[in-house]
Design a protein around this motif. Sequence first.
Motif: not given
Length: 711
Positions: A592-597, A601-604, A608-613, A646-648
Amino acid sequence: MSVVGVDFGSLNTVVAVARNRGVDVITNEVSNRATPSLVGFGPKSRYLGEAAKTQEISNLKNTVGSLKRLAGRKLSDPDVQIEQQYISAPLVDCDGIVGAEVNYLGKKERFNSTELIAMYLSKIKQITANEIKLPVSDLVMSVPAWFTDVQRRALIDAAEVAGLKLLRLMNDTTAAAIGWGITKLDLPGPEEKPRRVVFIDCGHSNFTCSVVEFKKGELSVKSTACDRHLGGRDFDKALLDHFAKEFLGKYKIDIRTNPKAMTRVLAAAEKLKKILSANQQAPLNIESLMNDVDVRAMVTRQEFEALVEPVLNRVTAPLEQALAEAKLSPEDIDVIEVVGGGSRVPAIKERIHAFFGKTLSFTLNQDEAIARGCAFSCAILSPVFKVRDFAVQDVVSYPIEFAWEKDADIPDEDTSLVVFNKGNVLPSTKILTFYRKQPFTLEARYASGAELPGAIPPFIGQFSVKGVKASGAPEDFMICKLKARVNIHGVLNVESGYYVEDQEVEEEIKEEEGEKKEGDAMETDDKPKTRKVKKQVRKGELPIVAATSSLDSNAKAAAAEKEAAMVMEDKLVADTEEKKNELETYIYDLRNKIDDQYSEFASEEEKEKIKAKLETAEEWLYDEGEDASKGVYIAKIDELRALAGPIRQRYLDKVEAERQAVQARVDAERAAKKAAEEEAKKAAGGAETSGGKDEEMTDADAPKPETEEMD
């Protein structure tokens, strides 16, 4: 140090603690004030209390209830066969003690009743420690008055295995009596007629009546009578039998062939009974009870009372017995105090009222009175709390006798003696005297085996007296004194032994005041008169070897070690489940946070890498990761956190920068405000000294308040 009182019931257990200048009943992990007295076993861990109740229907063969009523019993005991009707797990013989055979950690295990009770008490200990934030060691626990020596010893052993120290095993109605009397400020004085109160406890499986006399600062139990098989569960069973017959005729289903259906109907019958206590009729509805059949029924209070008539007819017998043993009549009783959940059934109250012909009293909490009384008793015994002095005298439930072999040198010697009669004060100590030339053995047993519950043997213990030998002439005997005591638990022991010798000693003759000579106007320094008398003088100790039903120290240590290992296993399973839930929560939270909060602060590519993981971790969690170890779950969480780290961090840096900017702005505003205040003070100071000298302002010079007229 904690002060804990436990009402260990056959259905539920209530725990009370002394704190905040009073006594509180504590709640368990799901905020209930009573914890089910159940122990369950599963493929990974045990289920204790509420957890056992939750999984009872789906795990009937591995769930054990009625724990208290199995204490100190053998499998062959007819009372145990009655209990099997209420226990879904199969009962088996465990080295002469009744136990249960269950599937635990994927294999068949047998646990005896003492071990099962210890497991449950470990849970009670944990619940209490979590609530009061203190380690729990000492407690007072309630017990039915009809419990024998072997049953009481089994509970004491179970408490020790669980790491608890029982300060007192207290009879149920005696505990209720303490809770009633200790707060009363108007009790009669020592020379006045005592206040006589009858305490009636109708619980889940017992019906007990005690006659108690109260005076200021003390209570004395005069008599106690019980019906071991009269309680709320007998009403439930009567309803169960009724519905089994009705469903067989109406729906053509036989619930007696289906244990799960039986358990569901029994639970519904218990609820229906409670509804009928306040209403004239109550419905029963169970969906898909058996063979996809929904069942419905309606019962009126009159129908219910007709079903339980045989049970109700037994209510007055214990009342009559208790009054007869106390040598009192109903007219002699001042108060009839009723406790226990079963007493809420109106028909029970009507029978008791009809017997005494007096209004019943319900000033105590019917479910919690016994636990509160136990907590008061624990506070009295504890040095931590200052409690109003309140002495408690209970009674011995069964007559106890000692038997021994006849000595060849004393041909006319009796070989048995009733030492503690039924109704004797408890705790109580008696000194037994024997004349012997060599070591001898005593056997303690109940004098009236027919009064004992079920098939419990009358044997209590064997006590071998060592170190006995004749001194002096061959015809001389050693005078042996043995101290026999029924302690505050109601347990018998021969606590010590010693031998004495007859010796002549000088004893002062005390003159009575009236015997003084008339001429003696004052006391003189004459030597006091003495005389020689024969007295028994204690000369040495006699070792005693006891053989009782208590576990020996090695067996107790082994059982405690086994219990501690199971506690750690349960904790590991709970921690593993917690980490599994933590991983699942983290997956959804990060998604939820990767697409919101964290979006800006994160590149596409990073997203994608985090969502896949996350998707891979989720699939693993619900597949092969369903039964992983605690360490694997922790490693998975750490891996995801490292990826998102790193994103956090960028997000936290921005939040910190914004916080510092806000703080800098606030600091600047404060500094400006402070500077303005300083300037205002300086300006005010210059105005006051501008005339070159101080001038006093008179009332005439003072500015006058202005007024405005309002229309």
